[in-house]
Write an enzyme that holds these catalytic residues in place. Structure first.
Site, PDB file in Angstrom:
ATOM      1  N   LYS A  30      20.215   9.956  -8.103  1.00  0.00           N
ATOM      2  CA  LYS A  30      18.863   9.792  -7.575  1.00  0.00           C
ATOM      3  C   LYS A  30      18.072  11.074  -7.830  1.00  0.00           C
ATOM      4  CE  LYS A  30      16.507   8.137  -3.425  1.00  0.00           C
ATOM      5  NZ  LYS A  30      16.644   7.792  -2.006  1.00  0.00           N
ATOM      6  N   ASP A  78      -1.908   2.883   2.687  1.00  0.00           N
ATOM      7  CA  ASP A  78      -1.181   2.963   3.949  1.00  0.00           C
ATOM      8  C   ASP A  78      -1.427   4.367   4.505  1.00  0.00           C
ATOM      9  OD1 ASP A  78       0.431   2.118   5.961  1.00  0.00           O
ATOM     10  OD2 ASP A  78       2.306   2.229   4.843  1.00  0.00           O
ATOM     11  N   TRP A  89       4.958   0.229   9.719  1.00  0.00           N
ATOM     12  CA  TRP A  89       5.345  -0.953   8.944  1.00  0.00           C
ATOM     13  C   TRP A  89       4.670  -2.217   9.476  1.00  0.00           C
ATOM     14  CZ3 TRP A  89       7.786  -0.458   4.432  1.00  0.00           C
ATOM     15  CH2 TRP A  89       8.461   0.752   4.182  1.00  0.00           C
ATOM     16  N   PRO A 131       0.807  -1.223   0.000  1.00  0.00           N
ATOM     17  CA  PRO A 131       0.000   0.000   0.000  1.00  0.00           C
ATOM     18  C   PRO A 131       0.838   1.270   0.000  1.00  0.00           C
ATOM     19  CG  PRO A 131       0.090  -0.938   2.208  1.00  0.00           C
ATOM     20  CD  PRO A 131       0.793  -1.913   1.312  1.00  0.00           C
ATOM     21  N   LYS A 183      14.263  17.086  -5.888  1.00  0.00           N
ATOM     22  CA  LYS A 183      13.858  18.432  -6.283  1.00  0.00           C
ATOM     23  C   LYS A 183      15.048  19.381  -6.272  1.00  0.00           C
ATOM     24  CE  LYS A 183       9.068  17.954  -4.794  1.00  0.00           C
ATOM     25  NZ  LYS A 183       8.074  18.287  -3.762  1.00  0.00           N
ATOM     26  N   GLN A 225      12.805  -2.307   0.097  1.00  0.00           N
ATOM     27  CA  GLN A 225      11.763  -2.959   0.885  1.00  0.00           C
ATOM     28  C   GLN A 225      12.220  -4.293   1.476  1.00  0.00           C
ATOM     29  OE1 GLN A 225       9.104  -1.502   1.841  1.00  0.00           O
ATOM     30  NE2 GLN A 225       9.331   0.296   0.549  1.00  0.00           N
ATOM     31  N   TRP A 248       8.859  -3.478   3.800  1.00  0.00           N
ATOM     32  CA  TRP A 248       7.645  -4.303   3.681  1.00  0.00           C
ATOM     33  C   TRP A 248       7.951  -5.781   3.503  1.00  0.00           C
ATOM     34  CZ3 TRP A 248       4.418  -5.754  -0.940  1.00  0.00           C
ATOM     35  CH2 TRP A 248       3.124  -6.134  -0.585  1.00  0.00           C
TER      36      TRP A 248
END
Length: 948
Positions: free
Chosen positions: A590, A88, A517, A49, A593, A553, A557
């Site tokens: 990466k 989530d 989590w 999620p 902004k 993850q 997750w």
């Protein structure tokens, strides 16, 4: 009889996608695909999620592309694939966003200026704010999900499932409260779990590197030299740690003496004068002067040398400055040795009032102040700056500190072997993750610190008696007298008190909320409301056949899913997992902004189409590697794959319409078709098998690349070599076979591509199959037996052509200029294959068995005239394009030339008329003709055309 809809060769893929989105919505295509498979065996997919409190970004396309791919593929293979969306909704990400909107920061402002009730209500509202953006984003990239029945982690039903999970762990004696050092965010004022810690590391972070003199009490001219990168911990120093077996030395430097490990002499500022050698055990018990009075205990003993098992000579001085409350090893050591300690720093990360010199300073602000103070007092030996990897809060970006405090833990270390075993039975893509990144993480597993000193989250369902400290955990709202639909969040749950069964005193809930989590890791059962509801459905859909997210993850997750399901159900909650790299800019940086390199997903969809973005992610690199994404790469994807594919499709439809081709007409047996047809159908059968095999193994990169290579073969070899078969006026069996072969190839490719590129594949398939959506079709099966001999012969033919073209290029002879012969190495080819090579190389004959490629470069007058005729054909075709004529338009052609060009036209007039659809080919200019003067092979010619 069916008529194919006209296809515009100059297609806009983004516009095509928007049209199909509307059509899918109007027709309910997604729901139809589910209804079609209702009652069939399930393929279970879990959606990780997202938190919808911000707009989706380009990196969100990546995992969603891979998730959607397998949902579509398994549906086409006949499985029922429920695609339940999820949101989530709890945790720091949401809280921080609300704090920004309110222009506040920290717990004091939340509790005293806003109030917990109002703050949590704003958190609840914020998670709904961008849901529409996320749904639109997902639909725009053709990620089909069931949003009407999505699970939300904030619902009472979901929270009660999470409570049940923790209560089951409690029953197994796996939940406890501990005083431990944990990574701690002073801005958010909460500890973080080890898997959260791993999400926020940054490389090359500058920090102080200081060497401090600790003067011996019985010999003030002698100091033990210790090193630290956290000067703020020095006011809390209570001990110095050495290793019993390390060799230490005492050196003279000026008027003072220094003690350090012999292996670390390089840190000294002058060549050492060694005056004494000793073992670490000889130093144990030596007392030194405290750097500051704040850590001097009222009772007990501190500020002496102790032995420890964690001291090394890899860095520093071989002596470890020990500040009990700000290091995991430090606290363990001081507890073992009985050294008293107390906090010098508060929960806000600032020095406490009694630390007078630095009171109110944040620890990071205090570093330079402490260094200056020690320098002024002659206790600073030297100060440098070091660059190292350091953890930051994964959500707010604050540098973390290690801080001892009470928190709630799950004893995952007790089930370490089971965690490892369950992970080892899981199929990881890439495979090395299982024993590498994930396996290493599990090998070094520490207990899960799951409580958070925050507000917007699943409340920890533990009540403690004010009178006798009895503890009680609850697993449902009913247990504490609340309605099933009651809001279980703070502050309402904080007002619920229970009667202590032991002493009849008042039990109050602990103030913490749970690690978010834990929420997402509970989704396999909590999305069903299990165990209170959905028991049968949960058992049908556990474990998942497939999940996919990015590599970070493994400590997020992927880990919490594994940990919770292992502790509750003794197995992993997923069987197969694709672990993806990250989306980075073309230079490998990466996206951020501040760098100005963030790509707006809508910009990509509007300029290249979502199919192109998806296809790039499937084909550009191996799974697990990073995706260097930018305009140039996506433009190349469109130009190298989608445009050639569309051109093949457009070519077929254009001629099929002209000739009224009907796919339902009797099929020409494959064995009776042209060798190019047999070759293409063999390649197609192999493609179908390899794509299915790759997707069954959860390895989609090579299948997508094979489709790309097949389209390249289709465009640059099959259609190019077969054009005359479609152009010719007579409708014979060969022409029918060509149509049937190309139709079969395009229809099958659109079926194979459907899971990868849902829009383009559906646009093609609908036109090729009377409007039916490809997403309601079955996955294709091989269309004809593979023919390895034909494929091998054709591969040799293409190698021979490549060698022959290189020889022509070296001799500077255009392919349009016929030559008498070529000699090629190798065995003779079958005549039907050799004919293709002759035609492709434009030679009259081939001989085989030559030691190397050799062209007959003698150009006779006859060959020259034939070559000029081909040049005239090219010139007329160019004029046709410029005049905007359709491929089927017949024309009248006139020319004005002299010399060899006239002779070439006269000699090869029928050939020129046939190739250019010229009804007449006449000398002389005429006013009614659209003409142009040009040079051909050094001679002047005027060519004029007029539509018939």
């Amino acid at each position: 009889m069916r008529v194919f809809e006209k296809v515009d060769q100059r297609v806009s893929f983004p516009e095509l996608e928007v049209q199909l989105m509307k059509r899918w919505k109007d027709e309910g295509t997604f729901q139809q695909s589910l209804d079609l498979r209702e009652g069939r065996p399930r393929f279970v997919f879990y959606e990780g999620p997202p938190t919808a409190n911000g707009k989706p970004a380009t990196h969100h396309i990546l995992a969603r592309a891979f998730k959607d791919l397998f949902g579509r593929y398994k549906t086409m293979r006949g499985f029922y694939v429920e695609r339940k969306a999820g949101w989530d909704t709890h945790g720091l990400p949401v809280e921080i966003e609300v704090e920004k909107k309110l222009n506040i920061s920290g717990k004091f402002a939340i509790e005293n200026e806003i109030g917990v009730e109002r703050f949590n209500e704003l958190c609840r509202q914020s998670v709904y704010e961008y849901v529409e953006d996320w749904v639109a984003f997902s639909e725009r990239m053709a990620f089909w999900q069931d949003y009407e029945h999505a699970y939300w982690t904030l619902t009472s039903e979901y929270i009660q499932s999470v409570w049940w999970a923790l209560s089951e762990m409690w029953k197994q004696n796996l939940v406890y409260k501990g005083f431990r050092v944990a990574p701690y965010c002073s801005r958010c004022a909460t500890p973080l779990s080890s898997h959260e810690l791993s999400l926020g590391y940054r490389d090359n972070v500058p920090d102080p590197s200081v060497y401090i003199r600790f003067r011996l009490k019985n010999d003030p001219k002698t100091s033990i030299l210790a090193w630290t990168t956290t000067p703020w911990t020095l006011p809390g120093n209570v001990a110095l740690a050495v290793d019993n077996d390390i060799d230490y030395i005492k050196v003279k430097e000026g008027d003072e003496y220094l003690i350090l490990a012999e292996a670390r002499l390089t840190v000294l500022q002058e060549p050492p004068q060694v005056v004494e050698r000793m073992k670490g055990s000889d130093l144990v018990g030596l007392e030194y002067e405290p750097l500051y009075p704040y850590s001097v205990p009222e009772e007990g003993k501190a500020h002496y040398v102790v032995d420890a098992d964690f001291v090394s000579t890899e860095e520093g001085t071989g002596v470890v400055h020990t500040s009990a409350l700000y290091g995991v090893d430090d606290l363990r050591l001081c507890q073992e040795k009985g050294i008293p300690f107390k906090h010098t720093v508060g929960l806000d990360g600032k020095f406490l009032p009694y630390v007078e010199k630095f009171a109110g300073l944040h620890v990071k602000e205090a570093d330079p102040v402490i260094i200056d103070d020690l320098k002024d007092r002659g206790l600073l030996y030297k100060a440098e700056t070091t660059l190292h990897t350091y953890p930051f809060c994964w959500r707010c970006g604050t540098p973390l500190i290690y801080y001892a405090l009470d928190a709630w833990y799950i004893r995952t270390t007790e089930r370490k072997e089971q965690l490892l075993a369950n992970n080892n039975t899981t199929h990881w893509v890439p495979d090395h993750i299982r024993t590498g990144r994930m396996g290493d993480w599990l090998e070094n597993n520490i207990d899960w610190q799951f409580s958070r000193s925050r507000y917007w989250g699943t409340p920890v369902p533990i009540w403690i008696c004010e009178g006798c400290d009895e503890q009680r955990i609850v697993s449902s709202a009913a247990e504490i007298g609340l309605d099933d639909k009651a809001d279980l969040h703070r502050p309402y749950i904080d007002a619920v008190t229970l009667e202590c069964e032991k002493c009849e005193g008042v039990m109050k809930r602990v103030p913490e909320v749970m690690d978010t989590w834990f929420d997402s890791g509970s989704m396999p059962f909590a999305q069903r409301g299990y165990p209170r509801n959905g028991k049968e459905l949960f058992e049908e859909t556990f474990p998942a056949d497939f999940i996919s997210e990015a590599v970070d993850q493994t400590r997020g997750w992927f880990y919490t899913l594994l940990a919770i399901s292992t502790l509750l159900f003794n197995q992993n909650s997923y069987r197969n997992v694709i672990c993806l790299g990250h989306v980075v800019d073309p230079k490998g940086k990466k996206a951020s902004k501040s760098r100005g390199n963030v790509l707006d997903p809508n910009y990509l969809f509007d300029n290249f189409g979502s199919d192109a973005v998806r296809w790039y992610f499937y084909t550009s690199t191996q799974i697990g590697e990073n995706y260097r994404t930018g305009d140039a790469a996506l433009k190349e994807t469109v130009q190298q794959f989608f445009i050639p594919l569309w051109n093949c499709y457009s070519f077929f439809v254009t001629y099929a319409r002209l000739d009224n081709f009907d796919p339902a007409q009797p099929q020409v047996p494959v064995r009776e078709r042209h060798v190019l047809d047999r070759w293409l159908l063999s390649k197609l059968s192999g493609l179908v098998a390899s794509v299915a095999g790759g997707l069954d193994a959860y390895e989609p990169v090579e299948p997508a690349r094979r489709i790309h290579r097949f389209v390249d073969d289709l465009s640059n070899w099959y259609i190019r070599r077969s054009r005359r078969r479609f152009w010719k006026s007579q409708s014979d069996r060969d022409k029918a076979a060509a149509y049937q072969t190309l139709y079969q190839a395009l229809r099958t490719v659109s079926e194979l591509m459907a899971p990868f590129a849902p829009f383009v594949s559906d646009a093609m398939y609908r036109n090729l199959s009377e409007g039916k959506s490809v997403h309601l079709a079955d996955f294709p099966v091989p269309v004809a037996p593979e023919d390895p001999q034909v494929e091998a012969d054709m591969a040799r033919a293409r190698q021979g052509v490549e060698a022959g073209l290189a020889a022509r290029d070296a001799a500077r002879l255009k392919v349009r200029q016929p030559l008498a012969s070529i000699a090629l190495p190798g065995d003779p080819m079958p005549e039907e294959i050799a004919a293709i090579v002759r035609d492709e190389l434009n030679v009259k004959s081939i001989t085989f068995g030559a030691p190397e490629v050799k062209l007959d470069t003698v150009i006779t007058e006859e060959l020259k005239l034939e070559g000029l005729a081909r040049e005239v054909v090219r010139a007329i075709q160019d004029r046709r394009k410029k005049a905007g004529l359709n491929v089927e338009d017949r024309i009248h052609t006139r020319y004005d030339a002299d010399g060899m060009l006239v002779r070439a036209i006269e000699r090869h007039g029928d050939y020129i008329k046939s190739e250019t659809l010229s009804v007449t080919l006449s000398p002389g200019r005429d006013d009614g003709f659209d003409g142009e003067q040009m040079m051909l092979e050094g001679e002047q010619i005027w060519i004029g055309l007029k539509r018939n």
